[in-house]
Design an enzyme around this catalytic site. Structure first.
Site, PDB file in Angstrom:
ATOM      1  N   ILE A 199     -57.375 -80.832   5.701  1.00  0.00           N
ATOM      2  CA  ILE A 199     -56.198 -79.681   5.293  1.00  0.00           C
ATOM      3  C   ILE A 199     -57.049 -78.708   4.532  1.00  0.00           C
ATOM      4  O   ILE A 199     -57.691 -78.302   3.915  1.00  0.00           O
ATOM      5  CB  ILE A 199     -55.111 -80.597   4.884  1.00  0.00           C
ATOM      6  CG1 ILE A 199     -54.582 -81.692   5.517  1.00  0.00           C
ATOM      7  CG2 ILE A 199     -54.182 -79.751   4.058  1.00  0.00           C
ATOM      8  CD1 ILE A 199     -53.787 -82.652   4.040  1.00  0.00           C
ATOM      9  N   LYS A 200     -56.154 -77.436   4.780  1.00  0.00           N
ATOM     10  CA  LYS A 200     -56.162 -76.292   4.326  1.00  0.00           C
ATOM     11  C   LYS A 200     -55.051 -75.993   3.959  1.00  0.00           C
ATOM     12  O   LYS A 200     -53.815 -75.743   4.231  1.00  0.00           O
ATOM     13  CB  LYS A 200     -56.720 -75.361   5.550  1.00  0.00           C
ATOM     14  CG  LYS A 200     -57.147 -73.939   4.339  1.00  0.00           C
ATOM     15  CD  LYS A 200     -57.860 -73.171   5.700  1.00  0.00           C
ATOM     16  CE  LYS A 200     -56.744 -71.988   6.379  1.00  0.00           C
ATOM     17  NZ  LYS A 200     -57.246 -71.176   6.902  1.00  0.00           N
TER      18      LYS A 200
END
Length: 293
Positions: free
Chosen positions: A202-203
């Site tokens: 996840i960013k």
């Protein structure tokens, strides 16, 4: 037909040494299939367990962003210092040399511009295109709390299902609307939802207070987003704090390509991420490299 007369008989079976099974180095990824792990190991450095991502996909919704007017001139010189490039298929095909060994993160969601509601995205790239382009992960924007929250989540889960079928990981990119609070509680919610529904990493954005609770409560790796351009020392400090508080890498984007010395800045950023260099030392490195030109 091979000649079997001269074949040496195999005798050394090492019966006194059990076969070892190496555990995968990346958080929450040990049970994934071999192909997905192999791609993740190209994104994240197996020695440090971290990544320096350079995102240049801004044009997919806002056109020629400052610093990205000419990707061939402004960005390609930075590529050797990044672990992975995040971009669109248009830029990949038209600008990036196929000889590159860098991991490619392909933007696969889209459909809205800055003139419209940004959360109204769909899947814009077919899985066959991702396979043809030999990308490492596929990136999908997720708008938790946005007008089209459900649609963006379903976009992500669709790519997780399809990507798992072909051994390609999915990166969930958390988007924050103008009216949403950028605090740890929101990012705990957004990141956990994405992880629970299958995102491989996840960013998300950094917050000064309790960012460690965001990374701790997320069972898969988090890459910190640099966001808008800030002074170089501040950006390096943010990167340092993020990885010390559990982030598995940083994506500095505008804080790289809008810097006064982008090549120096991305090298200083890499020293923070992979070598745990302090912000002060990294800033000295930046200034030294900047002076050398």
């Amino acid at each position: 037909m091979p000649d079997i007369d001269g074949i040496k008989e195999a005798k050394n079976f090492y019966t006194d040494r059990p076969q070892t099974c190496e555990g995968f180095f990346l958080k929450g990824s040990n049970s994934l299939d071999w192909g997905i792990k192999n791609r993740l190991a190209r994104i994240f450095n197996p020695q440090s367990g971290r990544t320096v991502m350079l995102a240049i996909d801004h044009g997919y919704f806002q056109g020629p962003t400052t610093g990205l007017e000419r990707v061939d001139i402004n960005i390609l010189p930075l590529a050797p210092y990044a672990d992975t490039l995040m971009l669109t298929r248009g830029i990949l095909r038209s600008v990036v040399p196929p000889s590159t060994s860098k991991a490619i993160v392909l933007r696969v969601s889209g459909g809205a511009s800055i003139l419209k509601e940004l959360s109204n995205e769909d899947i814009a790239v077919d899985i066959e295109e991702s396979i043809r382009l030999n990308v490492c992960p596929m990136a999908v924007q997720v708008f938790i709390g946005g007008e089209y929250e459900k649609e963006s989540i379903i976009n992500m889960t669709r790519m997780v299902d399809i990507g798992n079928r072909y051994g390609i990981p999915t990166l969930a990119v958390t988007a924050v609307g103008k009216d949403m609070a950028r605090d740890a509680k929101y990012f705990q919610l957004a990141c956990r939802i994405c992880a629970e529904l299958g995102a491989h990493y996840i960013k998300t954005y950094y917050v000064e207070k309790d960012f460690d609770t965001v990374t701790a409560s997320c069972p898969v790796p988090i890459v910190m987003v640099g966001g808008k351009k800030i002074p170089e020392l501040d950006a390096l400090t943010m990167a340092y704090n993020a990885v010390q508080q559990g982030a598995s890498g940083v994506d500095m984007g505008r804080n790289i390509f809008q810097s006064d010395a982008p090549v120096a800045m991305i090298q200083a950023d890499g020293a923070v991420v992979h070598q745990n260099m302090t912000p002060a030392d990294a800033f000295d490195l930046y200034r030294s490299l900047k002076e050398k030109g």
